[in-house]
Design a protein around this motif. Structure first.
Motif, PDB file in Angstrom:
ATOM      1  N   VAL A  96       0.854  -1.188   0.000  1.00  0.00           N
ATOM      2  CA  VAL A  96       0.000   0.000   0.000  1.00  0.00           C
ATOM      3  C   VAL A  96       0.887   1.234   0.000  1.00  0.00           C
ATOM      4  CG1 VAL A  96      -1.777   1.255   1.289  1.00  0.00           C
ATOM      5  CG2 VAL A  96      -1.788  -1.249   1.279  1.00  0.00           C
ATOM      6  N   TRP A  97       0.580   2.216  -0.864  1.00  0.00           N
ATOM      7  CA  TRP A  97       1.385   3.432  -0.900  1.00  0.00           C
ATOM      8  C   TRP A  97       0.535   4.605  -1.377  1.00  0.00           C
ATOM      9  CZ3 TRP A  97       1.519  -0.277  -4.631  1.00  0.00           C
ATOM     10  CH2 TRP A  97       1.333   0.129  -5.945  1.00  0.00           C
ATOM     11  N   ALA A  98       1.039   5.806  -1.142  1.00  0.00           N
ATOM     12  CA  ALA A  98       0.374   7.024  -1.618  1.00  0.00           C
ATOM     13  C   ALA A  98       0.941   7.388  -2.977  1.00  0.00           C
ATOM     14  CB  ALA A  98       0.599   8.167  -0.636  1.00  0.00           C
ATOM     15  N   GLU A  99       0.049   7.712  -3.889  1.00  0.00           N
ATOM     16  CA  GLU A  99       0.456   8.109  -5.234  1.00  0.00           C
ATOM     17  C   GLU A  99      -0.029   9.538  -5.457  1.00  0.00           C
ATOM     18  OE1 GLU A  99       0.353   5.185  -8.738  1.00  0.00           O
ATOM     19  OE2 GLU A  99      -1.353   6.512  -9.070  1.00  0.00           O
ATOM     20  N   GLY A 100       0.498  10.463  -4.696  1.00  0.00           N
ATOM     21  CA  GLY A 100       0.084  11.852  -4.798  1.00  0.00           C
ATOM     22  C   GLY A 100      -1.225  12.105  -4.081  1.00  0.00           C
ATOM     23  N   TRP A 101      -1.938  13.131  -4.508  1.00  0.00           N
ATOM     24  CA  TRP A 101      -3.212  13.510  -3.891  1.00  0.00           C
ATOM     25  C   TRP A 101      -4.358  13.042  -4.751  1.00  0.00           C
ATOM     26  CZ3 TRP A 101      -2.639  14.511   0.925  1.00  0.00           C
ATOM     27  CH2 TRP A 101      -1.423  15.039   1.365  1.00  0.00           C
ATOM     28  N   TRP A 102      -5.504  12.777  -4.128  1.00  0.00           N
ATOM     29  CA  TRP A 102      -6.631  12.188  -4.829  1.00  0.00           C
ATOM     30  C   TRP A 102      -7.351  13.187  -5.723  1.00  0.00           C
ATOM     31  CZ3 TRP A 102     -11.846  13.350  -4.795  1.00  0.00           C
ATOM     32  CH2 TRP A 102     -12.644  12.461  -5.516  1.00  0.00           C
ATOM     33  N   ARG A 129      -2.924   3.640  -3.415  1.00  0.00           N
ATOM     34  CA  ARG A 129      -2.865   2.520  -4.349  1.00  0.00           C
ATOM     35  C   ARG A 129      -2.401   1.283  -3.596  1.00  0.00           C
ATOM     36  NH1 ARG A 129      -5.944   3.824  -8.500  1.00  0.00           N
ATOM     37  NH2 ARG A 129      -5.274   5.722  -9.510  1.00  0.00           N
ATOM     38  N   TYR A 130      -2.808   0.146  -4.114  1.00  0.00           N
ATOM     39  CA  TYR A 130      -2.299  -1.110  -3.565  1.00  0.00           C
ATOM     40  C   TYR A 130      -2.144  -2.111  -4.695  1.00  0.00           C
ATOM     41  CZ  TYR A 130      -7.125  -2.848  -3.712  1.00  0.00           C
ATOM     42  OH  TYR A 130      -8.373  -3.228  -4.112  1.00  0.00           O
ATOM     43  N   SER A 131      -1.148  -2.962  -4.569  1.00  0.00           N
ATOM     44  CA  SER A 131      -0.851  -3.937  -5.608  1.00  0.00           C
ATOM     45  C   SER A 131       0.067  -5.005  -5.035  1.00  0.00           C
ATOM     46  CB  SER A 131      -0.163  -3.240  -6.783  1.00  0.00           C
ATOM     47  OG  SER A 131       0.265  -4.184  -7.741  1.00  0.00           O
ATOM     48  N   THR A 132       0.141  -6.127  -5.718  1.00  0.00           N
ATOM     49  CA  THR A 132       1.100  -7.153  -5.317  1.00  0.00           C
ATOM     50  C   THR A 132       2.493  -6.816  -5.839  1.00  0.00           C
ATOM     51  OG1 THR A 132       0.521  -8.466  -7.252  1.00  0.00           O
ATOM     52  CG2 THR A 132      -0.603  -9.006  -5.193  1.00  0.00           C
ATOM     53  N   HIS A 133       2.578  -5.827  -6.729  1.00  0.00           N
ATOM     54  CA  HIS A 133       3.855  -5.365  -7.272  1.00  0.00           C
ATOM     55  C   HIS A 133       3.986  -3.868  -7.008  1.00  0.00           C
ATOM     56  CE1 HIS A 133       4.092  -9.206  -9.259  1.00  0.00           C
ATOM     57  NE2 HIS A 133       2.902  -8.994  -9.775  1.00  0.00           N
ATOM     58  N   LEU A 136       6.918  -0.068 -10.299  1.00  0.00           N
ATOM     59  CA  LEU A 136       7.992   0.896 -10.519  1.00  0.00           C
ATOM     60  C   LEU A 136       7.755   2.242  -9.823  1.00  0.00           C
ATOM     61  CD1 LEU A 136       8.582   0.182 -14.301  1.00  0.00           C
ATOM     62  CD2 LEU A 136       9.748  -0.838 -12.344  1.00  0.00           C
ATOM     63  N   VAL A 137       6.932   2.261  -8.778  1.00  0.00           N
ATOM     64  CA  VAL A 137       6.686   3.501  -8.046  1.00  0.00           C
ATOM     65  C   VAL A 137       7.906   3.851  -7.215  1.00  0.00           C
ATOM     66  CG1 VAL A 137       5.274   4.581  -6.265  1.00  0.00           C
ATOM     67  CG2 VAL A 137       4.214   3.150  -8.001  1.00  0.00           C
ATOM     68  N   ARG A 138       8.361   2.939  -6.391  1.00  0.00           N
ATOM     69  CA  ARG A 138       9.545   3.125  -5.571  1.00  0.00           C
ATOM     70  C   ARG A 138       9.931   1.765  -5.011  1.00  0.00           C
ATOM     71  NH1 ARG A 138       8.008   2.686  -0.293  1.00  0.00           N
ATOM     72  NH2 ARG A 138       5.907   3.308   0.248  1.00  0.00           N
ATOM     73  N   PRO A 139      11.174   1.584  -4.611  1.00  0.00           N
ATOM     74  CA  PRO A 139      11.536   0.295  -4.023  1.00  0.00           C
ATOM     75  C   PRO A 139      10.908   0.158  -2.636  1.00  0.00           C
ATOM     76  CG  PRO A 139      13.406   1.794  -3.997  1.00  0.00           C
ATOM     77  CD  PRO A 139      12.318   2.474  -4.757  1.00  0.00           C
TER      78      PRO A 139
END
Length: 194
Positions: A96-102, A129-133, A136-139
């Protein structure tokens, strides 16, 4: 049938009784089960549920823990991890990570797009956002691998990234503030300036 992941349940139940100095009947009374159930556990004909096993261990002053192969203790995932708008946990196997503002995806090419982003930043509403991968957002960090971030950590991550420029106030249309998929969003009335 008396083992679970290499753990001999029957021997563990006997150990509990020995440490607590209890008969099968006394242990059964403490656990609110029948004496025959305790007897079946001890002979390996059945196994108790995880909840009953934890209660049985507690009777003897023991606790149920999970350990890695190298002996390190594994803790449960924290209850205060970020949740979606419906107060559901994100899937445990995902990152789970933040991808900027909604902002709704349909608003990306509109005149009020930056206005929506500014409002999202004001009310601390990042695009989650959430994903199993990692896509390429960030390590991933070690903390990411172990657990999901809390909502405060997600907001802090959004604040570290791109910040919207402030523009003059525009009226945001109703459709532009509707919920999008895979994002923690609120009702349109909670989104508007107070």
């Amino acid at each position: 049938m008396g083992t679970a992941g290499g753990l001999e349940i029957s021997g563990l139940i006997r150990r509990v009784r020995r440490l607590a100095h209890l008969s099968q009947r006394e242990l059964a009374q403490r656990l609110d089960v029948s004496q025959s159930a305790v007897a079946k556990w001890e002979t390996g004909r059945s196994v108790p549920s995880a909840r009953i096993l934890a209660r049985a261990l507690d009777v003897a002053g023991l606790s149920l823990v999970a350990v890695r192969e190298d002996g390190r203790r594994v803790t449960p995932m924290r209850a205060e991890a970020a949740r979606d708008a419906a107060d559901r946990r994100y899937p445990a196997h995902t990152y789970v990570w933040a991808e900027g503002w909604w902002a709704p995806e349909a608003a990306a090419t509109t005149a009020w797009f930056h206005q929506i982003l500014c409002r999202s930043a004001d009310i601390e509403l990042p695009k989650v956002r959430y994903s199993t991968h990692w896509q390429l957002v960030r390590p991933p960090t070690p903390a990411d691998v172990d657990d999901h971030p809390t909502w405060r950590e997600v907001v802090a991550e959004a604040r570290e990234g791109w910040q919207p420029r402030r523009h003059r106030r525009l009226l945001i249309p109703e459709w532009a503030i509707q919920d999008s998929s895979k994002s923690r969003n609120r009702r349109p009335d909670a989104f508007r300036a107070g």
